[in-house]
Scaffold this motif. Structure first.
Motif, PDB file in Angstrom:
ATOM      1  N   SER A  74      -5.811  12.872  -4.726  1.00  0.00           N
ATOM      2  CA  SER A  74      -7.270  12.881  -4.663  1.00  0.00           C
ATOM      3  C   SER A  74      -7.738  11.460  -4.355  1.00  0.00           C
ATOM      4  N   GLN A  75      -8.988  11.319  -3.948  1.00  0.00           N
ATOM      5  CA  GLN A  75      -9.539   9.989  -3.673  1.00  0.00           C
ATOM      6  C   GLN A  75      -9.356   9.078  -4.886  1.00  0.00           C
ATOM      7  N   ARG A  76      -9.600   9.607  -6.055  1.00  0.00           N
ATOM      8  CA  ARG A  76      -9.530   8.836  -7.302  1.00  0.00           C
ATOM      9  C   ARG A  76      -8.120   8.323  -7.587  1.00  0.00           C
ATOM     10  N   ASP A  77      -7.095   9.055  -7.119  1.00  0.00           N
ATOM     11  CA  ASP A  77      -5.721   8.707  -7.435  1.00  0.00           C
ATOM     12  C   ASP A  77      -5.065   7.770  -6.424  1.00  0.00           C
ATOM     13  N   ILE A  78      -5.746   7.461  -5.352  1.00  0.00           N
ATOM     14  CA  ILE A  78      -5.204   6.535  -4.363  1.00  0.00           C
ATOM     15  C   ILE A  78      -5.307   5.114  -4.901  1.00  0.00           C
ATOM     16  N   THR A  79      -4.233   4.347  -4.715  1.00  0.00           N
ATOM     17  CA  THR A  79      -4.232   2.941  -5.106  1.00  0.00           C
ATOM     18  C   THR A  79      -4.498   2.088  -3.872  1.00  0.00           C
ATOM     19  N   HIS A  80      -5.617   1.403  -3.872  1.00  0.00           N
ATOM     20  CA  HIS A  80      -5.962   0.465  -2.811  1.00  0.00           C
ATOM     21  C   HIS A  80      -5.458  -0.905  -3.248  1.00  0.00           C
ATOM     22  N   VAL A  81      -4.990  -1.703  -2.306  1.00  0.00           N
ATOM     23  CA  VAL A  81      -4.305  -2.954  -2.642  1.00  0.00           C
ATOM     24  C   VAL A  81      -5.047  -4.144  -2.043  1.00  0.00           C
ATOM     25  N   TYR A  82      -5.371  -5.093  -2.896  1.00  0.00           N
ATOM     26  CA  TYR A  82      -6.035  -6.333  -2.478  1.00  0.00           C
ATOM     27  C   TYR A  82      -5.228  -7.504  -3.013  1.00  0.00           C
ATOM     28  N   LEU A  83      -4.798  -8.378  -2.103  1.00  0.00           N
ATOM     29  CA  LEU A  83      -3.909  -9.470  -2.466  1.00  0.00           C
ATOM     30  C   LEU A  83      -4.517 -10.830  -2.117  1.00  0.00           C
ATOM     31  N   ASN A  84      -4.036 -11.845  -2.798  1.00  0.00           N
ATOM     32  CA  ASN A  84      -4.509 -13.222  -2.621  1.00  0.00           C
ATOM     33  C   ASN A  84      -6.007 -13.262  -2.898  1.00  0.00           C
ATOM     34  N   ILE A  99       0.837  -1.214   0.000  1.00  0.00           N
ATOM     35  CA  ILE A  99       0.000   0.000   0.000  1.00  0.00           C
ATOM     36  C   ILE A  99       0.862   1.250   0.000  1.00  0.00           C
ATOM     37  N   VAL A 100       1.855   1.304   0.888  1.00  0.00           N
ATOM     38  CA  VAL A 100       2.672   2.519   0.967  1.00  0.00           C
ATOM     39  C   VAL A 100       3.551   2.678  -0.271  1.00  0.00           C
ATOM     40  N   ALA A 101       4.030   1.582  -0.843  1.00  0.00           N
ATOM     41  CA  ALA A 101       4.845   1.671  -2.063  1.00  0.00           C
ATOM     42  C   ALA A 101       4.008   2.177  -3.238  1.00  0.00           C
ATOM     43  N   ILE A 104      -5.097   2.709   6.244  1.00  0.00           N
ATOM     44  CA  ILE A 104      -3.999   3.601   6.606  1.00  0.00           C
ATOM     45  C   ILE A 104      -4.476   5.036   6.381  1.00  0.00           C
ATOM     46  N   HIS A 105      -4.461   5.849   7.430  1.00  0.00           N
ATOM     47  CA  HIS A 105      -4.836   7.261   7.343  1.00  0.00           C
ATOM     48  C   HIS A 105      -3.567   8.064   7.086  1.00  0.00           C
ATOM     49  N   VAL A 106      -3.533   8.750   5.931  1.00  0.00           N
ATOM     50  CA  VAL A 106      -2.307   9.361   5.454  1.00  0.00           C
ATOM     51  C   VAL A 106      -2.518  10.827   5.096  1.00  0.00           C
ATOM     52  N   GLU A 107      -1.539  11.634   5.433  1.00  0.00           N
ATOM     53  CA  GLU A 107      -1.492  13.021   4.953  1.00  0.00           C
ATOM     54  C   GLU A 107      -0.981  12.966   3.515  1.00  0.00           C
ATOM     55  N   THR A 108      -1.804  13.416   2.568  1.00  0.00           N
ATOM     56  CA  THR A 108      -1.443  13.304   1.159  1.00  0.00           C
ATOM     57  C   THR A 108      -2.102  14.402   0.338  1.00  0.00           C
ATOM     58  N   THR A 109      -1.522  14.661  -0.799  1.00  0.00           N
ATOM     59  CA  THR A 109      -2.129  15.584  -1.755  1.00  0.00           C
ATOM     60  C   THR A 109      -2.889  14.819  -2.838  1.00  0.00           C
TER      61      THR A 109
END
Length: 123
Positions: A99-109, A30-32, A92-97
């Motif tokens: 947008s919601q649309r640009d966040i990559t959510h990660v689902y594995l297995n 997620i962070v990467a 994960i609650h993150v300070e970021t610039t």
């Protein structure tokens, strides 16, 4: 702006080392994917399905070098019939610039089944 970055992973069985290894794998993905550093993180909530009882997944995150001051909390998910078993979820609650649309959510297995609409690429 504080944004939520989500992810989930399933584990093969309820054993401490598997829980810790897979939780770290998920959090690091997620962070990467979102170019996040520990100092950007306000907090992390980790939940597990009720069939995971042998270890706290948050322990593995706290043990990462540079992550000892990141607030991390564990809890169980609701026990809903036919829910995906042996699943660890992370918010994960993150300070970021970003947008919601640009966040990559990660689902594995097998957790890819939870939000196929958010799976845009393989991590």
């Amino acid at each position: 702006m504080i944004r939520g970055m989500r992810g989930a992973i399933t584990i093969e069985k309820d054993e401490p080392q598997i829980i810790w290894d897979e939780t770290v794998k998920l959090v690091q993905a997620i962070v990467a994917e979102n170019n996040v550093q520990p100092d950007d993180i306000a907090s992390i909530i980790i939940s597990t399905t009720p069939d995971i009882t042998s270890a706290f997944p948050a322990r593995s995150v706290r043990m990462l070098e540079g992550w000892e001051y990141v607030p991390v909390m564990c809890m169980h998910e609701m026990n809903v019939a036919d829910a995906l078993p042996l699943c660890v979820r992370v918010m994960i609650h993150v300070e970021t610039t970003l947008s919601q649309r640009d966040i990559t959510h990660v689902y594995l297995n097998d957790a890819v089944k939870l939000r196929p609409d958010l799976i845009t690429k393989n991590v």
